[in-house]
Design a protein around this motif. Sequence first.
Motif, PDB file in Angstrom:
ATOM      1  N   ILE A 217       0.832  -1.203   0.000  1.00 49.97           N
ATOM      2  CA  ILE A 217       0.000   0.000   0.000  1.00 49.97           C
ATOM      3  C   ILE A 217       0.863   1.248   0.000  1.00 49.97           C
ATOM      4  N   ASP A 218       1.826   1.346   0.883  1.00 46.75           N
ATOM      5  CA  ASP A 218       2.663   2.531   0.996  1.00 46.75           C
ATOM      6  C   ASP A 218       4.055   2.335   0.410  1.00 46.75           C
ATOM      7  N   LYS A 219       4.219   1.319  -0.392  1.00 50.45           N
ATOM      8  CA  LYS A 219       5.527   1.041  -0.971  1.00 50.45           C
ATOM      9  C   LYS A 219       5.922   2.162  -1.928  1.00 50.45           C
ATOM     10  N   GLU A 220       7.130   2.648  -1.768  1.00 47.82           N
ATOM     11  CA  GLU A 220       7.652   3.632  -2.716  1.00 47.82           C
ATOM     12  C   GLU A 220       8.490   2.873  -3.731  1.00 47.82           C
ATOM     13  N   TYR A 221       8.109   2.996  -4.976  1.00 49.39           N
ATOM     14  CA  TYR A 221       8.805   2.289  -6.029  1.00 49.39           C
ATOM     15  C   TYR A 221      10.111   2.991  -6.350  1.00 49.39           C
ATOM     16  N   GLN A 222      11.110   2.212  -6.667  1.00 46.74           N
ATOM     17  CA  GLN A 222      12.438   2.754  -6.935  1.00 46.74           C
ATOM     18  C   GLN A 222      12.504   3.374  -8.331  1.00 46.74           C
ATOM     19  N   ASP A 223      13.340   4.397  -8.454  1.00 47.79           N
ATOM     20  CA  ASP A 223      13.586   5.005  -9.749  1.00 47.79           C
ATOM     21  C   ASP A 223      14.438   4.049 -10.580  1.00 47.79           C
ATOM     22  N   ASP A 224      14.469   4.281 -11.882  1.00 47.38           N
ATOM     23  CA  ASP A 224      15.278   3.422 -12.741  1.00 47.38           C
ATOM     24  C   ASP A 224      16.553   4.135 -13.194  1.00 47.38           C
TER      25      ASP A 224
ATOM     26  N   ASN B 191      17.327   5.596 -15.808  1.00 52.20           N
ATOM     27  CA  ASN B 191      17.119   6.813 -16.587  1.00 52.20           C
ATOM     28  C   ASN B 191      16.611   7.983 -15.751  1.00 52.20           C
ATOM     29  N   THR B 192      16.424   7.755 -14.464  1.00 56.56           N
ATOM     30  CA  THR B 192      16.012   8.834 -13.572  1.00 56.56           C
ATOM     31  C   THR B 192      17.261   9.607 -13.156  1.00 56.56           C
ATOM     32  N   LEU B 193      17.302  10.886 -13.525  1.00 55.11           N
ATOM     33  CA  LEU B 193      18.477  11.713 -13.238  1.00 55.11           C
ATOM     34  C   LEU B 193      18.325  12.483 -11.935  1.00 55.11           C
ATOM     35  N   TYR B 194      17.079  12.677 -11.489  1.00 59.54           N
ATOM     36  CA  TYR B 194      16.801  13.418 -10.251  1.00 59.54           C
ATOM     37  C   TYR B 194      15.357  13.122  -9.869  1.00 59.54           C
ATOM     38  N   SER B 195      15.111  12.925  -8.576  1.00 65.40           N
ATOM     39  CA  SER B 195      13.729  12.778  -8.116  1.00 65.40           C
ATOM     40  C   SER B 195      13.608  13.344  -6.707  1.00 65.40           C
ATOM     41  N   ILE B 196      12.392  13.801  -6.399  1.00 72.87           N
ATOM     42  CA  ILE B 196      12.123  14.386  -5.094  1.00 72.87           C
ATOM     43  C   ILE B 196      10.660  14.165  -4.747  1.00 72.87           C
ATOM     44  N   ASN B 197      10.411  13.933  -3.474  1.00 69.14           N
ATOM     45  CA  ASN B 197       9.048  13.866  -2.957  1.00 69.14           C
ATOM     46  C   ASN B 197       8.701  15.215  -2.352  1.00 69.14           C
ATOM     47  N   ILE B 198       7.583  15.775  -2.788  1.00 71.84           N
ATOM     48  CA  ILE B 198       7.065  17.018  -2.232  1.00 71.84           C
ATOM     49  C   ILE B 198       5.626  16.732  -1.838  1.00 71.84           C
ATOM     50  N   GLY B 199       5.402  16.567  -0.545  1.00 69.56           N
ATOM     51  CA  GLY B 199       4.075  16.169  -0.085  1.00 69.56           C
ATOM     52  C   GLY B 199       3.734  14.794  -0.623  1.00 69.56           C
ATOM     53  N   ASP B 200       2.565  14.669  -1.225  1.00 66.28           N
ATOM     54  CA  ASP B 200       2.121  13.393  -1.798  1.00 66.28           C
ATOM     55  C   ASP B 200       2.532  13.234  -3.260  1.00 66.28           C
ATOM     56  N   THR B 201       3.331  14.148  -3.754  1.00 61.14           N
ATOM     57  CA  THR B 201       3.734  14.140  -5.163  1.00 61.14           C
ATOM     58  C   THR B 201       5.209  13.797  -5.280  1.00 61.14           C
ATOM     59  N   LYS B 202       5.520  12.969  -6.253  1.00 63.06           N
ATOM     60  CA  LYS B 202       6.919  12.667  -6.567  1.00 63.06           C
ATOM     61  C   LYS B 202       7.189  13.211  -7.961  1.00 63.06           C
ATOM     62  N   LEU B 203       8.211  14.064  -8.073  1.00 64.73           N
ATOM     63  CA  LEU B 203       8.628  14.629  -9.353  1.00 64.73           C
ATOM     64  C   LEU B 203       9.988  14.073  -9.714  1.00 64.73           C
TER      65      LEU B 203
ATOM     66  N   GLU C 209       8.476  14.096 -15.039  1.00 68.50           N
ATOM     67  CA  GLU C 209       7.356  13.193 -14.828  1.00 68.50           C
ATOM     68  C   GLU C 209       6.870  13.333 -13.400  1.00 68.50           C
ATOM     69  N   LYS C 210       5.578  13.042 -13.190  1.00 67.22           N
ATOM     70  CA  LYS C 210       4.949  13.223 -11.880  1.00 67.22           C
ATOM     71  C   LYS C 210       4.206  11.950 -11.492  1.00 67.22           C
ATOM     72  N   SER C 211       4.334  11.593 -10.214  1.00 67.65           N
ATOM     73  CA  SER C 211       3.611  10.445  -9.667  1.00 67.65           C
ATOM     74  C   SER C 211       2.867  10.880  -8.411  1.00 67.65           C
ATOM     75  N   THR C 212       1.667  10.376  -8.259  1.00 66.34           N
ATOM     76  CA  THR C 212       0.900  10.628  -7.032  1.00 66.34           C
ATOM     77  C   THR C 212       0.599   9.322  -6.304  1.00 66.34           C
TER      78      THR C 212
ATOM     79  N   LYS D 241       4.591   4.383  -8.453  1.00 65.69           N
ATOM     80  CA  LYS D 241       4.108   3.189  -9.152  1.00 65.69           C
ATOM     81  C   LYS D 241       3.876   3.501 -10.625  1.00 65.69           C
ATOM     82  N   THR D 242       3.243   4.635 -10.900  1.00 62.98           N
ATOM     83  CA  THR D 242       3.037   5.092 -12.272  1.00 62.98           C
ATOM     84  C   THR D 242       3.388   6.571 -12.350  1.00 62.98           C
ATOM     85  N   TYR D 243       3.775   7.009 -13.534  1.00 61.28           N
ATOM     86  CA  TYR D 243       4.156   8.403 -13.768  1.00 61.28           C
ATOM     87  C   TYR D 243       3.383   8.974 -14.954  1.00 61.28           C
ATOM     88  N   GLU D 244       3.141  10.268 -14.858  1.00 61.22           N
ATOM     89  CA  GLU D 244       2.536  11.031 -15.945  1.00 61.22           C
ATOM     90  C   GLU D 244       3.613  11.958 -16.495  1.00 61.22           C
ATOM     91  N   LYS D 245       3.800  11.957 -17.820  1.00 58.39           N
ATOM     92  CA  LYS D 245       4.763  12.868 -18.444  1.00 58.39           C
ATOM     93  C   LYS D 245       4.173  14.265 -18.427  1.00 58.39           C
TER      94      LYS D 245
END
Length: 191
Positions: A26-33, A35-47, A65-68, A72-76
Amino acid sequence: MKKKNIILIIFAVLISFIAIVFIMNIDKEYQDDENTLYSINIGDTKLRFQRYDYSMGQNQIVGVEKSTNNGKTYEKLTDEPIIVSMEPKFIFLSEKLGFAISKPNLNKSNGYMGVKVTQDGGNTFIDSKINYDNSNIEFLTVEDVPYYEKDLLKLHCSIYQVKEDNTGYEDIPLIFMSDDNGLTWNLDLKS
């Protein structure tokens, strides 16, 4: 032990196992791959800044890309992907304000282009304008990503120029400030 009790115990263990796996995911945070050059969690959003391809030898094509759902899934988000070098720097300072430093050394002849800003969470990027005039240099080096200091948006840069006494070269640190969320940068004369 009766056969009926054994079946009930096996069934209970199986149900418990399924429940544990479900709860853990349920609360699992999926790992970047890779090709991910930078990622950050801001509140409930991952950019994240994601590499889509390579371009013209030493460049990369990237977008935001953004994930909420914890990655698990990202929107370009990026309308038109941007091109950065193999040594880019990225940061999001809020869910809307982010920067892509396409290369560390910015050339005077093209107006020190290379600091790209998004004020809409990564949908669009605009080239920042760095206001700096020094006839003794050709390059301005961006040392780090933009940051806030006492509610002022700043950018740490440096130049490498001939010493005033002509005995060699020296690195000179420069701090630029922006009062329009990174669209323009002016030298901080107090630093």
